[in-house]
Design an enzyme around this catalytic site. Structure first.
Site, PDB file in Angstrom:
ATOM      1  N   CYS A  85       0.836  -1.197   0.000  1.00  0.00           N
ATOM      2  CA  CYS A  85       0.000   0.000   0.000  1.00  0.00           C
ATOM      3  C   CYS A  85       0.885   1.267   0.000  1.00  0.00           C
ATOM      4  O   CYS A  85       1.479   1.589  -1.019  1.00  0.00           O
ATOM      5  CB  CYS A  85      -0.985  -0.024   1.156  1.00  0.00           C
ATOM      6  SG  CYS A  85      -2.388   1.104   0.945  1.00  0.00           S
ATOM      7  N   HIS A 139      -3.290  -5.215   1.559  1.00  0.00           N
ATOM      8  CA  HIS A 139      -2.790  -5.552   2.892  1.00  0.00           C
ATOM      9  C   HIS A 139      -3.013  -7.038   3.182  1.00  0.00           C
ATOM     10  O   HIS A 139      -4.003  -7.411   3.815  1.00  0.00           O
ATOM     11  CB  HIS A 139      -3.532  -4.730   3.950  1.00  0.00           C
ATOM     12  CG  HIS A 139      -3.271  -3.271   3.891  1.00  0.00           C
ATOM     13  ND1 HIS A 139      -2.240  -2.655   4.580  1.00  0.00           N
ATOM     14  CD2 HIS A 139      -3.916  -2.287   3.219  1.00  0.00           C
ATOM     15  CE1 HIS A 139      -2.268  -1.362   4.338  1.00  0.00           C
ATOM     16  NE2 HIS A 139      -3.274  -1.111   3.514  1.00  0.00           N
ATOM     17  N   GLU A 170      -1.357  -8.720   5.299  1.00  0.00           N
ATOM     18  CA  GLU A 170      -1.127  -8.907   6.733  1.00  0.00           C
ATOM     19  C   GLU A 170      -2.416  -8.765   7.540  1.00  0.00           C
ATOM     20  O   GLU A 170      -2.492  -9.227   8.682  1.00  0.00           O
ATOM     21  CB  GLU A 170      -0.054  -7.936   7.240  1.00  0.00           C
ATOM     22  CG  GLU A 170      -0.490  -6.496   7.458  1.00  0.00           C
ATOM     23  CD  GLU A 170      -0.605  -5.677   6.183  1.00  0.00           C
ATOM     24  OE1 GLU A 170      -0.903  -4.474   6.299  1.00  0.00           O
ATOM     25  OE2 GLU A 170      -0.391  -6.231   5.081  1.00  0.00           O
TER      26      GLU A 170
END
Length: 202
Positions: free
Chosen positions: A87, A183, A185
């Site tokens: 990002c 993202h 994660e």
């Protein structure tokens, strides 16, 4: 006598100036890496790879200069160490930022132009299952969360497209530099982080 193989965990840094640092650290640790925070140039010493996390790209850019990290980060990548930008991290990696904030600069490590917030404001956040073309899971998928996500709107011939969302380029690789708009994660999908670890030379 043959020496035993090096089984020490890979040391991977996460730029820890602003943004989603803890989630990356946890994901890297879950994959057996020695995950470390990077706040100063000396923190880059001994690292095998680096993650530039999501956050506010103009703020992270400003803080890299405040903490004297801009040139060391560039040198780290140019020395051949794998780098992943997610990002805001993708924006930092890009050669060109479309519609940058006043005074905003990038590291110029990825031959690509990136448009900030291309997928709309935070209220337009989305989660999607993308076809992934990287070596960590060839012809597989990655679960991605898009939050104020940028888009790769232009890239050079040496840049490989790894994933698209709604027909738009959201993941690329050039050598050992990976840049993604989303993202992983936040979704718990380790595909991209395994891709990064797989780029570390033996």
């Amino acid at each position: 006598m043959v020496s035993p193989p090096n089984t020490a965990p890979r040391a991977v840094g996460v730029l820890a100036l602003q943004g989603g640092v803890a989630e990356h650290l946890r994901m890297l640790e879950s994959l057996g890496a020695d995950a470390r925070k990077v706040r100063h140039p000396a923190d880059l010493e001994g690292l095998d790879a680096l993650v530039l996390p999501g956050g506010e790209s103009s703020t992270i850019d400003r803080l890299t200069r405040t903490f004297g990290l801009r040139e060391p980060l560039i040198d780290f990548a140019r020395a051949g160490h794998p780098v992943l930008g997610t990002c805001a991290g993708l924006i930092l990696l890009a050669r060109t930022i479309r519609d940058p904030a006043p005074g905003q600069r990038s590291l110029g490590l990825l031959d690509a132009a990136v448009a900030r917030n291309a997928f709309g404001p935070q209220t337009s956040s989305a989660e999607a299952l993308l076809t992934w073309g990287g070596s960590a899971r060839p012809e597989g998928t990655v679960r991605a969360a898009f939050i104020r996500a940028p888009e790769v709107v232009e890239h050079g011939p040496d840049v490989e497209v790894l994933a698209r969302f709604e027909g738009r380029v959201v993941a690329v690789r050039q050598g050992r530099v990976l840049g993604i708009s989303f993202h992983p994660e936040l979704t718990g999908d380790t595909t991209v982080h395994r891709e990064l670890l797989g780029l570390i030379p033996d």
